[in-house]
Design a protein around this motif. Structure first.
Motif, PDB file in Angstrom:
ATOM      1  N   LEU A  76       6.077 -54.707 -72.921  1.00 23.22           N
ATOM      2  CA  LEU A  76       6.444 -53.348 -73.315  1.00 23.22           C
ATOM      3  C   LEU A  76       6.111 -53.179 -74.794  1.00 23.22           C
ATOM      4  N   SER A  78       6.242 -51.168 -78.050  1.00 24.37           N
ATOM      5  CA  SER A  78       6.954 -50.103 -78.745  1.00 24.37           C
ATOM      6  C   SER A  78       6.033 -49.459 -79.786  1.00 24.37           C
ATOM      7  N   GLN A 100       7.206 -57.339 -69.122  1.00 24.47           N
ATOM      8  CA  GLN A 100       7.450 -56.596 -67.898  1.00 24.47           C
ATOM      9  C   GLN A 100       7.898 -57.579 -66.818  1.00 24.47           C
TER      10      GLN A 100
END
Length: 340
Positions: A76, A78, A100
């Motif tokens: 993931l 950001s 993930q």
């Protein structure tokens, strides 16, 4: 096992990539140190890396990529992570991100729900990954706990007969491992120092970045998020002792014939001891980081060496990374001049 030697020619990189596709381990160059490459999505291949290094199973591996999209497939990303990737990749920065679910083997992560990712500033490394068609794990290509390899010859010394191949791109240019920053926590935190400094990261993010590298060692039942946090690292078999350049006159009087010294060129000139074995760390902090592991490895292989003395650098910029590796190699042993 036969270990093949490869150059960075297109045909050799293709042959090395085919070995990775076949589940083998191939050492590859980066700008920091040489790494051990294997398909990060193949558990059997990853296990071969642990076996070759003699690496503890709870010590996570860095996943090395040739493009940011490979990270997006597994973790993931950001906005903060994207910002650092855009500014410092390719380069000497490893970023820890939440993974993930089900996308990365626990063998790679040490059972954590995070993984570390890097896109190196070395064309041959990125081309190898592109040709292999998969992200690869990339821990340093040395026996676990020993000084990291900054030349293909260092890799050959530790890994000949243990891995399928070595891609030789000459000496590395940075010489110490990448900075590791943890972005899976509320405040960005450095877990390993490197060429990308705390100040650079804070400026890039316009916020405070914590340096947690001086915190105490992890407990036996804790899994480290990054290499170098828990286990013995960077250490030759010969004893290593750090010294402050201000103490060089006292060190000169204390040296024994079988002792050796790694120091900046100007300080070696001050020592000027006929017959004393020395290793030049060059003229600058950048030179010193390039030469540290090479010097440690060289003298560790010499039977007539008793103690390796190494000069500490100023605690600024890359000097922090240099001193971090040196203090681990020395087990924090520091030369203390005798009073009087």
């Amino acid at each position: 096992m036969e270990t093949k030697k490869f150059t960075t020619s297109p045909s050799d990189l293709q042959a090395a990539a085919q070995l990775i596709q076949q589940g083998q381990v191939v050492a590859f160059p980066t700008e920091t140190v040489y790494g051990l490459g294997a398909n990060a999505l193949d558990e059997t291949a990853v296990q071969k890396v642990f076996t070759a290094k003699g690496r503890p199973a709870d010590n996570p591996l860095i996943i090395t990529v040739d493009q940011i999209d490979q990270v997006a497939d597994l973790a993931l990303i950001s906005p903060t992570a994207r910002q650092l990737m855009n500014q410092f990749w390719p380069g000497s920065l490893t970023i820890i991100l939440p993974i993930q679910t089900g996308k990365v083997s626990p063998l790679v992560t040490g059972g954590l729900d995070t993984a570390a990712f890097r896109l190196p500033d070395n064309q041959a490394a990125r081309e190898l990954i592109r040709l292999a068609g998969t992200p690869i794990v990339g821990p340093s290509a040395n026996t676990s706990g020993k000084p990291s390899p900054t030349t293909a010859a260092h890799v050959w010394h530790d890994m000949e007969g243990k891995i399928a191949g070595i891609v030789d791109d000459g000496p590395t240019t940075v010489g110490v491992e990448s900075t590791v920053i943890d972005l899976s926590v509320s405040q960005p935190t450095i877990l390993r120092t490197g060429a990308v400094t705390q100040e650079e990261l804070s400026q890039a993010l316009n916020q405070s970045v914590i340096d947690a590298t001086s915190t105490r060692a992890l407990a036996d039942n804790q899994t480290p998020k990054a290499p170098g946090m828990k286990y013995r690292h960077y250490a030759p078999d010969k004893p290593v002792v750090m010294f402050d350049p201000l103490d060089i006159a006292e060190l000169k009087l204390a040296l024994k014939p079988a002792d050796v010294v790694l120091a900046l060129e100007d300080d070696l000139n001050i020592l000027a001891l006929p017959g004393q074995q020395t290793w030049s760390l060059g003229l600058s902090m950048m030179n010193a980081s390039e030469q540290l592991f090479a010097g440690l490895r060289y003298f560790d292989d010499r039977a007539n060496v008793q103690t390796i003395y190494v000069e500490r650098m100023p605690e600024i910029g890359l000097g922090r990374a240099f001193n971090n590796r040196l203090s681990k190699a020395a087990g924090n042993q520091l030369f203390i001049p005798k009073e009087g």
